[in-house]
Motif scaffolding. Structure first.
Motif, PDB file in Angstrom:
ATOM      1  N   LEU A  14      -7.606   0.686   2.206  1.00 21.43           N
ATOM      2  CA  LEU A  14      -7.049   1.532   1.144  1.00 21.43           C
ATOM      3  C   LEU A  14      -5.525   1.586   1.229  1.00 21.43           C
ATOM      4  CD1 LEU A  14      -9.643   4.446   1.186  1.00 21.43           C
ATOM      5  CD2 LEU A  14      -9.433   2.615  -0.506  1.00 21.43           C
TER       6      LEU A  14
ATOM      7  N   GLN B 196      -6.838   0.943  -5.846  1.00 20.62           N
ATOM      8  CA  GLN B 196      -7.158   1.831  -4.736  1.00 20.62           C
ATOM      9  C   GLN B 196      -8.213   2.865  -5.154  1.00 20.62           C
ATOM     10  OE1 GLN B 196      -4.145   4.641  -3.523  1.00 20.62           O
ATOM     11  NE2 GLN B 196      -4.728   4.477  -1.381  1.00 20.62           N
ATOM     12  N   LEU B 197      -8.051   3.432  -6.325  1.00 19.18           N
ATOM     13  CA  LEU B 197      -9.009   4.430  -6.807  1.00 19.18           C
ATOM     14  C   LEU B 197     -10.378   3.815  -7.053  1.00 19.18           C
ATOM     15  CD1 LEU B 197      -6.701   6.477  -9.192  1.00 19.18           C
ATOM     16  CD2 LEU B 197      -7.620   7.204  -6.980  1.00 19.18           C
ATOM     17  N   GLU B 198     -10.409   2.613  -7.607  1.00 17.10           N
ATOM     18  CA  GLU B 198     -11.687   1.923  -7.814  1.00 17.10           C
ATOM     19  C   GLU B 198     -12.376   1.665  -6.475  1.00 17.10           C
ATOM     20  OE1 GLU B 198     -10.556  -1.587  -9.951  1.00 17.10           O
ATOM     21  OE2 GLU B 198     -10.135  -0.482 -11.803  1.00 17.10           O
ATOM     22  N   THR B 199     -11.609   1.253  -5.495  1.00 19.40           N
ATOM     23  CA  THR B 199     -12.167   0.989  -4.171  1.00 19.40           C
ATOM     24  C   THR B 199     -12.659   2.275  -3.517  1.00 19.40           C
ATOM     25  OG1 THR B 199     -10.694  -0.906  -3.908  1.00 19.40           O
ATOM     26  CG2 THR B 199     -11.681  -0.020  -1.901  1.00 19.40           C
ATOM     27  N   ILE B 200     -11.898   3.346  -3.655  1.00 21.65           N
ATOM     28  CA  ILE B 200     -12.327   4.643  -3.111  1.00 21.65           C
ATOM     29  C   ILE B 200     -13.642   5.060  -3.759  1.00 21.65           C
ATOM     30  CG2 ILE B 200     -11.821   7.122  -3.050  1.00 21.65           C
ATOM     31  CD1 ILE B 200      -8.866   6.387  -2.666  1.00 21.65           C
ATOM     32  N   LEU B 201     -13.760   4.876  -5.060  1.00 22.65           N
ATOM     33  CA  LEU B 201     -15.010   5.235  -5.740  1.00 22.65           C
ATOM     34  C   LEU B 201     -16.188   4.420  -5.207  1.00 22.65           C
ATOM     35  CD1 LEU B 201     -13.717   5.731  -9.389  1.00 22.65           C
ATOM     36  CD2 LEU B 201     -14.594   7.496  -7.835  1.00 22.65           C
TER      37      LEU B 201
ATOM     38  N   TYR C 250      -2.882   0.337  -1.646  1.00 19.86           N
ATOM     39  CA  TYR C 250      -1.825   1.208  -2.157  1.00 19.86           C
ATOM     40  C   TYR C 250      -0.462   0.537  -2.006  1.00 19.86           C
ATOM     41  CZ  TYR C 250       1.318   5.062  -2.940  1.00 19.86           C
ATOM     42  OH  TYR C 250       2.329   5.849  -3.424  1.00 19.86           O
TER      43      TYR C 250
ATOM     44  N   SER D 105      -2.066   2.662  -8.087  1.00 18.76           N
ATOM     45  CA  SER D 105      -3.266   3.193  -7.436  1.00 18.76           C
ATOM     46  C   SER D 105      -4.569   2.861  -8.147  1.00 18.76           C
ATOM     47  CB  SER D 105      -3.167   4.708  -7.260  1.00 18.76           C
ATOM     48  OG  SER D 105      -2.036   5.062  -6.524  1.00 18.76           O
ATOM     49  N   ALA D 106      -4.547   2.107  -9.225  1.00 19.71           N
ATOM     50  CA  ALA D 106      -5.780   1.820  -9.970  1.00 19.71           C
ATOM     51  C   ALA D 106      -6.804   1.119  -9.078  1.00 19.71           C
ATOM     52  CB  ALA D 106      -5.478   0.982 -11.202  1.00 19.71           C
TER      53      ALA D 106
END
Length: 142
Positions: A83, A96-101, A87, A93-94
């Motif tokens: 992550l 990164q956010l998809e990966t976090i989800l 970043y 962060s798009a």
């Protein structure tokens, strides 16, 4: 500029360059300095050095906070590092956010499976307990 505005601007500037010693971070986050050095060895933190002294930036402090939060939520250090890399490459962060989800969905699935496994074990333990109590009652009533 008024003196109040000047002092506010100075405090903003000093906050941006605030640095931390390893002991300060260890105390703040209630972890050992060894843990912080381990996260550094894993490439998750990158303090500057002044001789043998590590100097941690605000960025390092934020990353340490995120490492500990991720750990508490069940994320591995490798996942946290991934992550951070995302970043660093994409400040929007798009990705990164998809990966976090995706990671969240995986963790939730794992936790739901663990919960089901726990429920099964509890039923089995309850059955075994009842069997032991029944046998004990027979043995002691003779």
């Amino acid at each position: 500029m008024s003196s109040n505005t000047e002092s506010h601007a100075k405090s903003d500037a000093s906050a941006a360059v605030k640095t931390y010693a390893i002991g300060e971070l260890a105390k703040e986050f209630d972890i050992t300095t060894r843990s912080i050095r381990f996260y550094e060895d894993q490439g998750l933190l990158a303090p500057t050095r002044r001789g043998q002294t590590r100097i941690y930036s605000l960025r390092d402090r934020v990353r340490l906070k995120l490492i500990l939060r991720g750990k508490r939520l069940g994320f591995s250090l490798a996942e946290t590092g991934r992550l951070f890399e995302l970043y660093d490459v994409d400040k929007t962060s798009a990705k990164q956010l998809e990966t976090i989800l995706e990671l969240i969905a995986d963790k939730k699935a794992d936790l739901h499976q663990q919960l089901e496994d726990i429920k099964i074990v509890l039923v089995e333990l309850t059955n075994l307990e009842q069997s032991c109590l029944n046998t004990l009652a027979k043995v002691t009533n003779r």
